[in-house]
Design an enzyme around this catalytic site. Sequence first.
Site, PDB file in Angstrom:
ATOM      1  N   GLU A  30      49.257  30.334  22.865  1.00 60.23           N
ATOM      2  CA  GLU A  30      49.388  31.768  22.608  1.00 60.23           C
ATOM      3  C   GLU A  30      50.691  32.349  23.141  1.00 60.23           C
ATOM      4  O   GLU A  30      51.276  31.842  24.101  1.00 60.23           O
ATOM      5  CB  GLU A  30      48.199  32.525  23.227  1.00 60.23           C
ATOM      6  CG  GLU A  30      46.885  32.200  22.544  1.00 60.23           C
ATOM      7  CD  GLU A  30      45.708  32.998  23.083  1.00 60.23           C
ATOM      8  OE1 GLU A  30      44.730  33.167  22.330  1.00 60.23           O
ATOM      9  OE2 GLU A  30      45.749  33.440  24.254  1.00 60.23           O
TER      10      GLU A  30
ATOM     11  N   CYS B 254      56.269  37.181  25.855  1.00 64.00           N
ATOM     12  CA  CYS B 254      55.659  36.335  26.883  1.00 64.00           C
ATOM     13  C   CYS B 254      55.270  35.037  26.196  1.00 64.00           C
ATOM     14  O   CYS B 254      54.414  35.042  25.302  1.00 64.00           O
ATOM     15  CB  CYS B 254      54.445  37.030  27.482  1.00 64.00           C
ATOM     16  SG  CYS B 254      53.539  36.001  28.666  1.00 64.00           S
TER      17      CYS B 254
ATOM     18  N   CYS C  89      46.559  23.909  30.648  1.00 66.66           N
ATOM     19  CA  CYS C  89      47.267  23.868  31.927  1.00 66.66           C
ATOM     20  C   CYS C  89      46.520  22.934  32.866  1.00 66.66           C
ATOM     21  O   CYS C  89      45.292  22.853  32.829  1.00 66.66           O
ATOM     22  CB  CYS C  89      47.343  25.266  32.544  1.00 66.66           C
ATOM     23  SG  CYS C  89      48.366  25.359  34.035  1.00 66.66           S
TER      24      CYS C  89
ATOM     25  N   CYS D 188      44.310  27.230  38.438  1.00 67.93           N
ATOM     26  CA  CYS D 188      44.271  28.439  39.260  1.00 67.93           C
ATOM     27  C   CYS D 188      42.965  29.184  38.962  1.00 67.93           C
ATOM     28  O   CYS D 188      42.606  29.366  37.796  1.00 67.93           O
ATOM     29  CB  CYS D 188      45.478  29.327  38.965  1.00 67.93           C
ATOM     30  SG  CYS D 188      47.057  28.554  39.402  1.00 67.93           S
TER      31      CYS D 188
ATOM     32  N   CYS E  79      42.789  32.490  36.571  1.00 69.52           N
ATOM     33  CA  CYS E  79      43.514  32.479  35.295  1.00 69.52           C
ATOM     34  C   CYS E  79      42.700  31.763  34.221  1.00 69.52           C
ATOM     35  O   CYS E  79      42.255  30.625  34.423  1.00 69.52           O
ATOM     36  CB  CYS E  79      44.862  31.769  35.492  1.00 69.52           C
ATOM     37  SG  CYS E  79      45.820  31.580  33.975  1.00 69.52           S
TER      38      CYS E  79
ATOM     39  N   GLY F   9      50.318  27.546  30.692  1.00 73.78           N
ATOM     40  CA  GLY F   9      50.985  26.368  31.222  1.00 73.78           C
ATOM     41  C   GLY F   9      51.943  26.667  32.357  1.00 73.78           C
ATOM     42  O   GLY F   9      52.262  27.824  32.648  1.00 73.78           O
TER      43      GLY F   9
ATOM     44  N   SER G 206      58.543  31.912  35.217  1.00 70.80           N
ATOM     45  CA  SER G 206      57.570  32.111  36.284  1.00 70.80           C
ATOM     46  C   SER G 206      56.898  30.782  36.614  1.00 70.80           C
ATOM     47  O   SER G 206      56.484  30.042  35.727  1.00 70.80           O
ATOM     48  CB  SER G 206      56.514  33.131  35.833  1.00 70.80           C
ATOM     49  OG  SER G 206      55.516  33.278  36.820  1.00 70.80           O
TER      50      SER G 206
ATOM     51  N   CYS H  14      47.907  39.616  31.682  1.00 74.97           N
ATOM     52  CA  CYS H  14      48.201  38.551  32.649  1.00 74.97           C
ATOM     53  C   CYS H  14      46.933  37.812  33.036  1.00 74.97           C
ATOM     54  O   CYS H  14      45.945  38.400  33.460  1.00 74.97           O
ATOM     55  CB  CYS H  14      48.844  39.187  33.876  1.00 74.97           C
ATOM     56  SG  CYS H  14      49.189  38.019  35.200  1.00 74.97           S
TER      57      CYS H  14
END
Length: 348
Positions: free
Chosen positions: A94, A107, A114, A118, A121, A165, A197, A340
Site C-alpha cells: 500500500e 507515503c 514486515c 512492532c 503497527c 516494511g 523512516s 500511521c
Amino acid sequence: MNTKQQNIRSLSLTDLEDYFLSIGEKKFRARQVYDWLWLKPVQGFEAMSNISKELRQKLSDRFGFPALTIDTTQHSEDGTIKSRFKTVEGYLTEGVLIPTDERKTACVSSQIGCSLSCKFCATGYIERKRNLSFDEIYDEVVLINQQSMEVYDKKLTNIVFMGMGEPLLNYRNVLKAIEKITSPDALAMSPRRITVSTAGVAKQIRQLGDDQVKFKLALSLHAANDKKRHEIMPINDTNNIQSLIEALNYFYRQTKNEITFEYILFNNFNDSLEDADELIKIYRQVPADLVNLIEYNPIEFAKFTKPSEEKVDVFMNYLEKNRVNARLRRSRGKDIDAACGQLANKGK
C-alpha cells in the site's frame, strides 16, 4: 511476465542504446523507450504509442516489464487517498497520498509485509513476503504523483518512506529507487524532500552515513528507555537506544542531514512526564531537528489506546518548556485505515 526474461528497467540508457543498435534500430529509439519506462506511468510495452507495433513485440519477446498496478483506491473524507498496489505475481502493498495546502506527500512502502513485528503497527502482523524492487518502489511514487495531478492538479512535493516494511532492511533497492526518483532523467525530485523512516537498524544507519546520502532520516523511537522499547519493538533487542544514538551521531557527522525522532503517544505507557524527561535526554544527545509526536491510531490486534487531548498537551508543553523542537502530527486518512500504523492491505 516470463520470470526468465530480463527486467527492461534494469538497463541503463546506454544499455538500451546498445540493444537497439544490435538489432538494427536507430539509437534515438532508446531515449523514447527510456522515457516511457521512467517518465510516464505505463504498465506495459503496448502503451508505448510512439513505438511501432513490430518493435513493441520485439521488446515484449526479449524483456519483462514487471510494473506495479493499482488494485484498489480509497478516498478519505479529509482528502487522503490510499492505494493498494499489486505486483506481477499478485502480492499486495500500500501507498498513501497525503494532501495539505502546502504539500502533497507520498507515503510509500518498501516491503510486502514486515519482519519486525512492532506491537502497535498493523503491518507488523503481516508476514514479510519479499522486498519491493527499486522499480516497484519507483512505480508507487509515479502512480501516487499521477493521482496528485489528477485530483489536486499539483505534483508531489515530498516523499516519506513510512509505509509497509523496514526501508533499511531493503537497503539497496530503497537507495536505488531514491537515486532514480532524484535523477534529472526521471522525476528530478530534490533528495531534501525525501525522508526515510527506520525502526532502528544501527549498522545500516551508519552505512547511510558512509554512502553520503542526501535525504532526511527519521527514527521511529516510540519509547525512551530500552525496557519499554523492547516491549513494543522487538528490534530493540539487537539495536538498543545507545547503539542508535551512536549511529545517528555518526550519520550526522558524515552527512549533516536532518534527523527527526518519531514518537507515538500511547495512553499510560509512554506519555508521563518521566517518559518526557527520558525523551529529552535522548534528544540532547543527538543533533536532531525535531521530535514528531504522533497521534496513535488504534488497530484491532493491539491493546494500546490514545491518551486524552489534555495529556497530549501536557506532554507537548513540557517538551517545549525544555527547549525541544516538537510538533504534534495529526493523523490523516483514519477512516480508510491509511493513517500511521494502519496499513494492512485491507482495501475494499
